[in-house]
Design an enzyme around this catalytic site. Structure first.
Site, PDB file in Angstrom:
ATOM      1  N   GLU A  63       8.339 -31.246  -3.082  1.00  0.00           N
ATOM      2  CA  GLU A  63       8.065 -30.460  -1.683  1.00  0.00           C
ATOM      3  C   GLU A  63       8.677 -31.377  -0.612  1.00  0.00           C
ATOM      4  O   GLU A  63       8.353 -32.592  -0.401  1.00  0.00           O
ATOM      5  CB  GLU A  63       6.528 -30.125  -1.342  1.00  0.00           C
ATOM      6  CG  GLU A  63       6.097 -29.830   0.039  1.00  0.00           C
ATOM      7  CD  GLU A  63       7.304 -28.438   0.389  1.00  0.00           C
ATOM      8  OE1 GLU A  63       7.758 -28.512   1.474  1.00  0.00           O
ATOM      9  OE2 GLU A  63       7.075 -27.547  -0.262  1.00  0.00           O
ATOM     10  N   VAL A 111      15.133 -33.672  -1.865  1.00  0.00           N
ATOM     11  CA  VAL A 111      16.101 -33.724  -2.992  1.00  0.00           C
ATOM     12  C   VAL A 111      17.579 -33.705  -2.655  1.00  0.00           C
ATOM     13  O   VAL A 111      18.154 -33.240  -2.085  1.00  0.00           O
ATOM     14  CB  VAL A 111      15.989 -32.135  -3.889  1.00  0.00           C
ATOM     15  CG1 VAL A 111      16.861 -31.960  -5.025  1.00  0.00           C
ATOM     16  CG2 VAL A 111      14.500 -31.765  -4.318  1.00  0.00           C
ATOM     17  N   SER A 160      13.895 -23.025  -4.984  1.00  0.00           N
ATOM     18  CA  SER A 160      13.218 -22.167  -3.901  1.00  0.00           C
ATOM     19  C   SER A 160      13.453 -22.883  -2.385  1.00  0.00           C
ATOM     20  O   SER A 160      12.715 -23.517  -2.156  1.00  0.00           O
ATOM     21  CB  SER A 160      11.755 -21.869  -4.135  1.00  0.00           C
ATOM     22  OG  SER A 160      11.242 -21.131  -3.589  1.00  0.00           O
ATOM     23  N   ARG A 205      16.200 -17.943   1.997  1.00  0.00           N
ATOM     24  CA  ARG A 205      17.078 -16.940   1.778  1.00  0.00           C
ATOM     25  C   ARG A 205      18.163 -16.824   2.902  1.00  0.00           C
ATOM     26  O   ARG A 205      17.849 -17.209   4.047  1.00  0.00           O
ATOM     27  CB  ARG A 205      16.586 -15.565   1.497  1.00  0.00           C
ATOM     28  CG  ARG A 205      15.482 -15.388   0.136  1.00  0.00           C
ATOM     29  CD  ARG A 205      14.699 -14.328   0.119  1.00  0.00           C
ATOM     30  NE  ARG A 205      13.435 -14.482   0.967  1.00  0.00           N
ATOM     31  CZ  ARG A 205      12.513 -13.912   1.049  1.00  0.00           C
ATOM     32  NH1 ARG A 205      12.739 -12.316   0.482  1.00  0.00           N
ATOM     33  NH2 ARG A 205      11.524 -13.952   2.021  1.00  0.00           N
ATOM     34  N   ASP A 215      14.912  -8.189   5.702  1.00  0.00           N
ATOM     35  CA  ASP A 215      15.370  -9.410   5.469  1.00  0.00           C
ATOM     36  C   ASP A 215      16.639  -9.661   6.359  1.00  0.00           C
ATOM     37  O   ASP A 215      16.934 -10.850   6.728  1.00  0.00           O
ATOM     38  CB  ASP A 215      15.591  -9.670   4.086  1.00  0.00           C
ATOM     39  CG  ASP A 215      14.384  -9.654   3.156  1.00  0.00           C
ATOM     40  OD1 ASP A 215      13.189  -9.349   3.696  1.00  0.00           O
ATOM     41  OD2 ASP A 215      14.679  -9.910   1.791  1.00  0.00           O
ATOM     42  N   HIS A 217     -23.670  -5.274  -1.441  1.00  0.00           N
ATOM     43  CA  HIS A 217     -23.822  -6.099  -2.511  1.00  0.00           C
ATOM     44  C   HIS A 217     -24.118  -5.716  -3.889  1.00  0.00           C
ATOM     45  O   HIS A 217     -24.687  -4.687  -3.851  1.00  0.00           O
ATOM     46  CB  HIS A 217     -25.216  -6.971  -2.136  1.00  0.00           C
ATOM     47  CG  HIS A 217     -25.713  -8.104  -3.054  1.00  0.00           C
ATOM     48  ND1 HIS A 217     -25.065  -9.313  -3.078  1.00  0.00           N
ATOM     49  CD2 HIS A 217     -26.457  -7.840  -4.001  1.00  0.00           C
ATOM     50  CE1 HIS A 217     -25.592  -9.938  -4.107  1.00  0.00           C
ATOM     51  NE2 HIS A 217     -26.468  -9.168  -4.606  1.00  0.00           N
TER      52      HIS A 217
END
Length: 276
Positions: free
Chosen positions: A14, A48, A80, A83, A122, A255
Site C-alpha cells: 500500500e 512500487v 489495483s 481507473r 465513471d 430484537h
C-alpha cells in the site's frame, strides 16, 4: 480478503500509510487487524517500482519503503491503482465537450457543454459506483424531461466494501469533519454486544456515528462487520432526512437483529448505550 479465504498467502503493498485510505481511520485500523488475523500481510508506505518488474519465475518486483528498496516475490500479482475514463474513440472529438484530467465535465444535472449531450457514471469521475451512476442517470433523464430534479448530494451516497468483514460508510470521516471545521461528537458500539451477531458467529467490528456537536446533525456513519452493506441504508435515510443521533436512538429496532447496533451507536454519542 477473498483470496485469503481461499487459502492464498496474500501480501498487500500500500502506497499510503493507511489501508482503505478513503475510509474512517478507526474502520481502516479494524479492517487491517481483522485481515491480519486471516494471515494477510500489509506493507504500508510502499512505492512500487514498476520498472523493476520481472516475470521470469512468477512475479518479482521492488518497492521503495522509507527510502530503502525491498524485493517481493509471488506467483501472481494483482494491480489495483485506479481507473481512467473510457472516453476514447466514441466521437467526442467532434464536440465542444470539456474535459478535466480525462473526465467529462457536466453541470449538476449531468449536462455537458453540448446541451443535448449528457454524461453519467465513471466517465465523469467522482465515486464511480454502480448505484451512483444509476441515480445520475435518473437525474439526467428527469432534467431532459424538464421535471426539475434535485442535484445529487454526494455526501449522502453510501459506499460499500464487499470484503469479509464487510465495510460500509456514508458522509464525512471523523478527520474530514474536523478538517472541515466541525466540532464533532462520536458514538461507537461493537457487534460483540449484539445478540444476533453472536448467533451468526460474526461478532467482530462496530458501528461509529459522527455528529455535529453544535447542531446534532449526523455528519457520517461508518460500519465494519456482518451484513453492514445492507444496514448502511438506514444510515443513508438518516442522512437524507438530516436526522440526529437522538432520532435514530428513538427509533425502536427489533430484537434480536443486527440493526439494533444502529440504535446503540446513536445512544453512544451521548454515552447512553444500554448493552455496551
Amino acid at each position: 480478503s477473498m483470496l485469503a479465504d481461499f487459502g492464498v498467502k496474500v501480501t498487500v503493498l500500500e502506497y499510503l500509510n493507511q489501508i482503505l485510505p478513503t475510509e474512517d481511520e478507526a474502520i481502516a485500523k479494524e479492517a487491517e487487524r481483522l485481515l491480519k488475523r486471516k494471515g494477510i500481510q500489509f506493507v504500508k508506505g510502499a512505492k512500487v517500482l514498476a520498472d523493476s518488474l520481472s516475470k521470469d519465475t512468477g512475479v518479482t518486483i521492488e518497492a521503495d519503503i522509507n527510502g530503502k528498496k525491498e524485493t517481493f516475490q509471488a506467483d501472481r500479482m494483482l494491480v489495483s491503482v485506479g481507473r481512467e475514463a473510457n472516453t476514447g474513440n466514441i466521437g467526442l472529438e467532434n464536440t465542444e465537450i470539456d474535459f478535466h484530467n480525462g473526465y467529462i465535465q457536466t453541470n449538476d444535472f449531468f449536462q455537458t457543454k453540448e446541451s443535448h449531450i449528457y454524461a453519467i457514471g465513471d466517465v465523469i469521475g467522482g465515486m464511480q459506483l454502480a448505484h451512483v451512476a444509476s441515480h445520475e442517470g435518473i437525474t439526467a433523464v428527469e432534467h431532459m424531461a424538464e421535471q426539475n430534479p434535485l442535484p445529487i448530494n454526494y455526501r449522502n451516497i453510501p459506499s460499500c466494501v464487499y470484503s469479509n468483514p464487510e465495510i460500509a460508510s456514508i458522509g464525512y470521516t471523523e478527520r474530514e469533519a474536523i478538517d472541515g471545521g466541525f466540532e464533532v461528537e462520536t458514538g461507537k458500539f461493537p457487534f460483540k454486544a449484539i445478540g444476533k451477531a453472536l448467533v451468526y458467529g460474526e461478532s467482530d467490528g462496530f458501528v461509529k456515528i459522527i455528529s455535529d456537536k453544535n447542531t446534532n446533525d449526523i455528519l457520517g456513519i461508518h460500519m465494519i462487520g456482518p451484513h453492514v452493506t445492507d444496514m448502511i441504508s438506514e444510515a443513508a435515510l438518516a442522512k437524507v432526512l438530516d436526522a440526529t443521533p437522538w432520532e435514530i436512538a428513538q427509533t425502536i429496532h427489533p430484537h434480536p437483529t443486527l440493526s439494533e447496533i444502529m440504535g446503540e451507536a446513536a445512544m453512544a454519542v451521548e454515552n447512553k448505550q444500554i448493552h455496551g
